[in-house]
Each structure stands twice: as C-alpha cells, then as structure tokens.
Design a protein around this motif. Structure first.
Motif, PDB file in Angstrom:
ATOM      1  N   GLU A   1      -8.161 -13.838 -98.711  1.00 34.15           N
ATOM      2  CA  GLU A   1      -7.055 -12.905 -98.896  1.00 34.15           C
ATOM      3  C   GLU A   1      -6.437 -13.056-100.277  1.00 34.15           C
ATOM      4  O   GLU A   1      -6.119 -12.076-100.945  1.00 34.15           O
ATOM      5  CB  GLU A   1      -6.004 -13.088 -97.794  1.00 34.15           C
ATOM      6  CG  GLU A   1      -6.451 -12.523 -96.447  1.00 34.15           C
ATOM      7  CD  GLU A   1      -5.775 -13.189 -95.259  1.00 34.15           C
ATOM      8  OE1 GLU A   1      -6.307 -13.082 -94.142  1.00 34.15           O
ATOM      9  OE2 GLU A   1      -4.729 -13.846 -95.452  1.00 34.15           O
ATOM     10  N   TRP A   2      -6.266 -14.297-100.679  1.00 37.30           N
ATOM     11  CA  TRP A   2      -5.740 -14.539-102.016  1.00 37.30           C
ATOM     12  C   TRP A   2      -6.647 -13.937-103.090  1.00 37.30           C
ATOM     13  O   TRP A   2      -6.201 -13.275-104.009  1.00 37.30           O
ATOM     14  CB  TRP A   2      -5.560 -16.033-102.264  1.00 37.30           C
ATOM     15  CG  TRP A   2      -5.677 -16.411-103.706  1.00 37.30           C
ATOM     16  CD1 TRP A   2      -6.697 -17.087-104.285  1.00 37.30           C
ATOM     17  CD2 TRP A   2      -4.754 -16.096-104.757  1.00 37.30           C
ATOM     18  NE1 TRP A   2      -6.475 -17.220-105.627  1.00 37.30           N
ATOM     19  CE2 TRP A   2      -5.292 -16.622-105.953  1.00 37.30           C
ATOM     20  CE3 TRP A   2      -3.533 -15.422-104.814  1.00 37.30           C
ATOM     21  CZ2 TRP A   2      -4.650 -16.499-107.187  1.00 37.30           C
ATOM     22  CZ3 TRP A   2      -2.893 -15.302-106.048  1.00 37.30           C
ATOM     23  CH2 TRP A   2      -3.455 -15.836-107.215  1.00 37.30           C
ATOM     24  N   ARG A   3      -7.917 -14.132-102.932  1.00 39.08           N
ATOM     25  CA  ARG A   3      -8.841 -13.617-103.937  1.00 39.08           C
ATOM     26  C   ARG A   3      -8.826 -12.094-103.973  1.00 39.08           C
ATOM     27  O   ARG A   3      -8.938 -11.484-105.042  1.00 39.08           O
ATOM     28  CB  ARG A   3     -10.267 -14.106-103.652  1.00 39.08           C
ATOM     29  CG  ARG A   3     -10.467 -15.545-104.015  1.00 39.08           C
ATOM     30  CD  ARG A   3     -11.936 -15.922-103.932  1.00 39.08           C
ATOM     31  NE  ARG A   3     -12.134 -17.350-104.170  1.00 39.08           N
ATOM     32  CZ  ARG A   3     -13.304 -17.954-104.041  1.00 39.08           C
ATOM     33  NH1 ARG A   3     -14.375 -17.266-103.683  1.00 39.08           N
ATOM     34  NH2 ARG A   3     -13.409 -19.244-104.271  1.00 39.08           N
ATOM     35  N   THR A   4      -8.686 -11.520-102.826  1.00 42.53           N
ATOM     36  CA  THR A   4      -8.616 -10.064-102.762  1.00 42.53           C
ATOM     37  C   THR A   4      -7.371  -9.552-103.476  1.00 42.53           C
ATOM     38  O   THR A   4      -7.439  -8.652-104.321  1.00 42.53           O
ATOM     39  CB  THR A   4      -8.599  -9.607-101.287  1.00 42.53           C
ATOM     40  OG1 THR A   4      -9.820 -10.013-100.669  1.00 42.53           O
ATOM     41  CG2 THR A   4      -8.455  -8.101-101.188  1.00 42.53           C
ATOM     42  N   LEU A   5      -6.264 -10.169-103.138  1.00 46.98           N
ATOM     43  CA  LEU A   5      -5.012  -9.801-103.798  1.00 46.98           C
ATOM     44  C   LEU A   5      -5.142  -9.973-105.309  1.00 46.98           C
ATOM     45  O   LEU A   5      -4.776  -9.086-106.100  1.00 46.98           O
ATOM     46  CB  LEU A   5      -3.890 -10.689-103.275  1.00 46.98           C
ATOM     47  CG  LEU A   5      -2.494 -10.439-103.849  1.00 46.98           C
ATOM     48  CD1 LEU A   5      -1.950  -9.127-103.333  1.00 46.98           C
ATOM     49  CD2 LEU A   5      -1.556 -11.587-103.503  1.00 46.98           C
ATOM     50  N   SER A   6      -5.694 -11.102-105.680  1.00 47.53           N
ATOM     51  CA  SER A   6      -5.823 -11.419-107.090  1.00 47.53           C
ATOM     52  C   SER A   6      -6.745 -10.438-107.812  1.00 47.53           C
ATOM     53  O   SER A   6      -6.437  -9.962-108.908  1.00 47.53           O
ATOM     54  CB  SER A   6      -6.364 -12.843-107.222  1.00 47.53           C
ATOM     55  OG  SER A   6      -6.492 -13.209-108.566  1.00 47.53           O
ATOM     56  N   GLY A   7      -7.840 -10.131-107.183  1.00 44.93           N
ATOM     57  CA  GLY A   7      -8.792  -9.208-107.796  1.00 44.93           C
ATOM     58  C   GLY A   7      -8.203  -7.829-107.992  1.00 44.93           C
ATOM     59  O   GLY A   7      -8.308  -7.224-109.064  1.00 44.93           O
ATOM     60  N   LEU A   8      -7.535  -7.344-106.961  1.00 45.75           N
ATOM     61  CA  LEU A   8      -6.953  -6.003-107.064  1.00 45.75           C
ATOM     62  C   LEU A   8      -5.775  -5.997-108.029  1.00 45.75           C
ATOM     63  O   LEU A   8      -5.588  -5.034-108.776  1.00 45.75           O
ATOM     64  CB  LEU A   8      -6.514  -5.513-105.687  1.00 45.75           C
ATOM     65  CG  LEU A   8      -7.651  -5.267-104.710  1.00 45.75           C
ATOM     66  CD1 LEU A   8      -7.119  -4.775-103.374  1.00 45.75           C
ATOM     67  CD2 LEU A   8      -8.646  -4.268-105.279  1.00 45.75           C
ATOM     68  N   GLY A   9      -5.013  -7.066-108.022  1.00 42.91           N
ATOM     69  CA  GLY A   9      -3.906  -7.137-108.967  1.00 42.91           C
ATOM     70  C   GLY A   9      -4.406  -7.113-110.402  1.00 42.91           C
ATOM     71  O   GLY A   9      -3.808  -6.503-111.283  1.00 42.91           O
ATOM     72  N   GLN A  10      -5.530  -7.768-110.585  1.00 43.66           N
ATOM     73  CA  GLN A  10      -6.080  -7.859-111.930  1.00 43.66           C
ATOM     74  C   GLN A  10      -6.711  -6.556-112.394  1.00 43.66           C
ATOM     75  O   GLN A  10      -6.518  -6.117-113.521  1.00 43.66           O
ATOM     76  CB  GLN A  10      -7.127  -8.973-111.940  1.00 43.66           C
ATOM     77  CG  GLN A  10      -7.886  -9.114-113.246  1.00 43.66           C
ATOM     78  CD  GLN A  10      -8.964 -10.183-113.141  1.00 43.66           C
ATOM     79  OE1 GLN A  10      -8.962 -10.997-112.224  1.00 43.66           O
ATOM     80  NE2 GLN A  10      -9.887 -10.176-114.087  1.00 43.66           N
ATOM     81  N   ARG A  11      -7.454  -5.930-111.514  1.00 48.21           N
ATOM     82  CA  ARG A  11      -8.244  -4.780-111.932  1.00 48.21           C
ATOM     83  C   ARG A  11      -7.680  -3.435-111.510  1.00 48.21           C
ATOM     84  O   ARG A  11      -8.184  -2.402-111.927  1.00 48.21           O
ATOM     85  CB  ARG A  11      -9.661  -4.909-111.377  1.00 48.21           C
ATOM     86  CG  ARG A  11     -10.368  -6.140-111.861  1.00 48.21           C
ATOM     87  CD  ARG A  11     -11.737  -5.798-112.375  1.00 48.21           C
ATOM     88  NE  ARG A  11     -12.469  -6.993-112.747  1.00 48.21           N
ATOM     89  CZ  ARG A  11     -13.769  -7.165-112.504  1.00 48.21           C
ATOM     90  NH1 ARG A  11     -14.443  -6.213-111.868  1.00 48.21           N
ATOM     91  NH2 ARG A  11     -14.378  -8.256-112.903  1.00 48.21           N
ATOM     92  N   GLY A  12      -6.720  -3.478-110.612  1.00 44.45           N
ATOM     93  CA  GLY A  12      -6.100  -2.217-110.237  1.00 44.45           C
ATOM     94  C   GLY A  12      -6.714  -1.566-109.023  1.00 44.45           C
ATOM     95  O   GLY A  12      -6.056  -1.405-108.005  1.00 44.45           O
ATOM     96  N   THR A  13      -7.963  -1.227-109.079  1.00 43.85           N
ATOM     97  CA  THR A  13      -8.625  -0.584-107.952  1.00 43.85           C
ATOM     98  C   THR A  13     -10.088  -0.994-107.921  1.00 43.85           C
ATOM     99  O   THR A  13     -10.745  -0.988-108.946  1.00 43.85           O
ATOM    100  CB  THR A  13      -8.527   0.951-108.057  1.00 43.85           C
ATOM    101  OG1 THR A  13      -7.191   1.367-107.782  1.00 43.85           O
ATOM    102  CG2 THR A  13      -9.455   1.619-107.065  1.00 43.85           C
ATOM    103  N   MET A  14     -10.514  -1.356-106.753  1.00 39.06           N
ATOM    104  CA  MET A  14     -11.920  -1.704-106.598  1.00 39.06           C
ATOM    105  C   MET A  14     -12.388  -1.317-105.204  1.00 39.06           C
ATOM    106  O   MET A  14     -11.587  -1.168-104.292  1.00 39.06           O
ATOM    107  CB  MET A  14     -12.113  -3.212-106.778  1.00 39.06           C
ATOM    108  CG  MET A  14     -12.248  -3.658-108.221  1.00 39.06           C
ATOM    109  SD  MET A  14     -12.775  -5.381-108.350  1.00 39.06           S
ATOM    110  CE  MET A  14     -11.256  -6.203-107.911  1.00 39.06           C
ATOM    111  N   THR A  15     -13.683  -1.217-105.063  1.00 36.62           N
ATOM    112  CA  THR A  15     -14.254  -1.063-103.738  1.00 36.62           C
ATOM    113  C   THR A  15     -14.506  -2.454-103.182  1.00 36.62           C
ATOM    114  O   THR A  15     -14.447  -3.446-103.908  1.00 36.62           O
ATOM    115  CB  THR A  15     -15.595  -0.315-103.801  1.00 36.62           C
ATOM    116  OG1 THR A  15     -16.539  -1.138-104.493  1.00 36.62           O
ATOM    117  CG2 THR A  15     -15.437   1.000-104.547  1.00 36.62           C
TER     118      THR A  15
END
Lengths: 164, 164
Positions: free
Chosen positions: A43-57
């Motif tokens: 969950e943390w990684r997901t949050l972090s990834g989306l926070g970093q990149r904005g939008t992803m699949t």
DNA sequence: TTTCGATGGTTACAAATGAAACCAATTTGG
DNA sequence: CCAAATTGGTTTCATTTGTAACCATCGAAA
C-alpha cells in the motif's frame, strides 16, 4: 592444506547479509507508514508511486515499484476503499484503469514524504562520507550487475544537511 | 526554491533499493536450495547454521541466522522429519534441545556449500574490484550503523559455547 | 465477421509468516 | 520449600503472500 569440509559462514555470506540488512531497514522504515496509517508495504509503495508520478495503471505501478500483480491489485483495492485513490477506465483500452490519488491520498502522501526522506537522511547520517559513497556505489553496481537498475542517478545521496 | 510538493523518487530511495536488491539476490539464490531439495529459506538457514557450527539450540540458531522462534521451530521440525537433524535434550536444562545434523543432513550441507560459494563468487565477479570493495564496505558500515552486525569472523566460534 | 492468442486485472486456494497464547522446565524471592 | 516470574520451544489463529486459474477486453489473422 587440510581437507576439512568446506564451511559457509552465514554471517559473512553476502546474500544473507544483504537480506538481513534490507529487512532491518525496511522493518524500521515501515513504522512510518504502518504506525501512522496502518498501511502495508504494498500500500505504501502504491501511494508512493502514484504520488510521484501522478497517474499510472496497475501494471505500470507493478513495474515501477517491483510488485506482483496481485499485490498491486490488493493494495489498490484497499487504497480505493479508503478513498485515497480513484480508478478511471481507459478510454482507448477498457481493460486498463488509470489510478490517481484523491485529495485525501495526496494529503497522506505529502505528509509521509518528508518523514521518509528524514528517515533516509538519518540512516545515511550515521555513515561517514566515504561509507555513504560506498553503499551507494555498491548498491548501484549490484543493481546494474543484476540488470535490475531502474534509474541510474546517485547524485542525491551527497550529504545530509551539511557536510560530514 | 519552488514550492512544488515534495516528491519521493522511489527508485532512488535507499530502503526501497536495498530491499529490492536483497530480494532479487535472495530469490535467485533460493534456487540452490529450493530447486535441488525443496527447502525453504528458514530450512536452508537452519541447515547452514548447524553445518557451520556443529550443534546449537533453537534459540541460538534463531540468533545466528536472524529468524523468529516460530520459523526456527518449524524449520527444525521439517529437517527432523527428513532425518537431517536430531534433537538431544539438554542434560542440565531439559527445556533446551541440542540440534545436530545427521550424516544425511551433513551430506546435503556439504553438497550445497560449494554451490552457495560459487553463487556469491559469480555475483561478485560481475563487479569491478572497486565495486566489490564498495558493496562490502557499504554493507558493513550500515550493519554497524544499525548495530546489527554479527561477528565478521568465525574464529571466535571455535569453542562450542561452554559457559565460562 | 469470427476465432485465437495476448494482455490488464481480479479471485481462489495453498503455503509462509507473525503475534500471541500456550506448555513445560527452571530460576528467583520469599 | 513453594508461588511467581522467566525461559525454551510449540501451537493456534489471523494475515500476507505466491501460483495459478479465471474473466473481460483487445489485436491480429483468416
């Protein structure tokens, strides 16, 4: 030379040491997202990834943060349940879903980023300049050797808040 | 300095990189014990620890190889089931059990040690002399920083833990 | 169009894990 | 000596994880 049976010293065996080290660091770091918001690592990684990149699949997320499909799927489901992200069906391709953090998700992200950075800095601050350079170089070289390197930049690890 | 929200680059975040690296290495290494004998990591560590030191109690094993009680307990149970180790009740203290590899367990150990060493060598062989020095130094310094370092040498383990 | 194989993502099921309860032997403090 | 607290180790239970099966959509080929 005596032919005594070969012994492996576990404490000096690199795979073991790496794993143990990563596990200790990761466990320690997990307080930041676990204790404060009850997040799991995926969950943390997901949050972090989306926070970093904005939008992803989901697939992109999995690639960026080295998570298996199922981990991504479950993490996304949980963050959606918390209303920290929303899914938008792809317009061209209806199989994919574009994931974006909501205001609440972004707030959580922004709250945790400084803590994460502080954690990293605190860790590195325990090392000398040379030791910092060593761990960065060593890790990078292994990533390259394993052909697992994502982004090559190492410039950020220069010094934590002032020299020395 | 622009006030854009702080971003954390996961790919450059040391805890993440360490974890990923260790996980990749460990997964790769696990073939050696998983594919050949169907061992789990705790089982491998147990085998390795006993092969290295000769005889240990479950608690000692857990300390040496950084495993939780329950992991040790289950790994020992499985190796016992395979008749790779035997338990001997402690004479002074009947709560403890001294664990020792059987001939078969030792054979498996001796078979795997060269493979493990070869794996480590192959991994390090992908690095330059400098890079090798870096990863070793970097990992050691972090271990020390975390105060998690075990002994770097086995020379001190000569004596089999006789009190005093 | 229809079919088939790939792809994005979820779900079902089994195995691995951790926390805590548990049992037994041991030590400690009266 | 006895009761309580400690320690070594196991077991129970809930959670997490991975593998594989699965559903839906898409792209290519006939």
């Amino acid at each position: 030379m005596a032919m005594q049976p070969e012994i492996l010293e576990l404490e000096n065996f690199l795979p073991y040491r790496l794993y143990r080290l990563a596990d200790d660091v990761s466990r320690e770091f997990s307080r930041i997202y676990k204790d404060s918001h009850g997040l799991t690592r995926p969950e943390w990684r997901t949050l972090s990834g989306l926070g970093q990149r904005g939008t992803m699949t989901a697939t992109e997320l999995g690639e960026q943060s080295a998570m298996h499909k199922t981990k991504v799927s479950r993490a996304v489901a949980e963050l959606e349940r918390r209303r920290w992200l929303t899914r938008t069906p792809g317009e061209n391709d209806r199989r994919v879903e574009h994931l974006t953090l909501t205001r609440a998700g972004l707030a959580a992200y922004r709250e945790m980023v400084p803590l994460a950075k502080a954690f990293e800095q605190a860790l590195l601050a325990k090392l000398s300049v040379n030791e910092r350079a060593s761990i960065v170089k060593g890790v990078l070289s292994l990533e390259i050797a394993l052909d697992r390197r994502q982004r090559p930049s190492a410039e950020e690890y220069k010094t934590p808040a002032g020299k020395g």
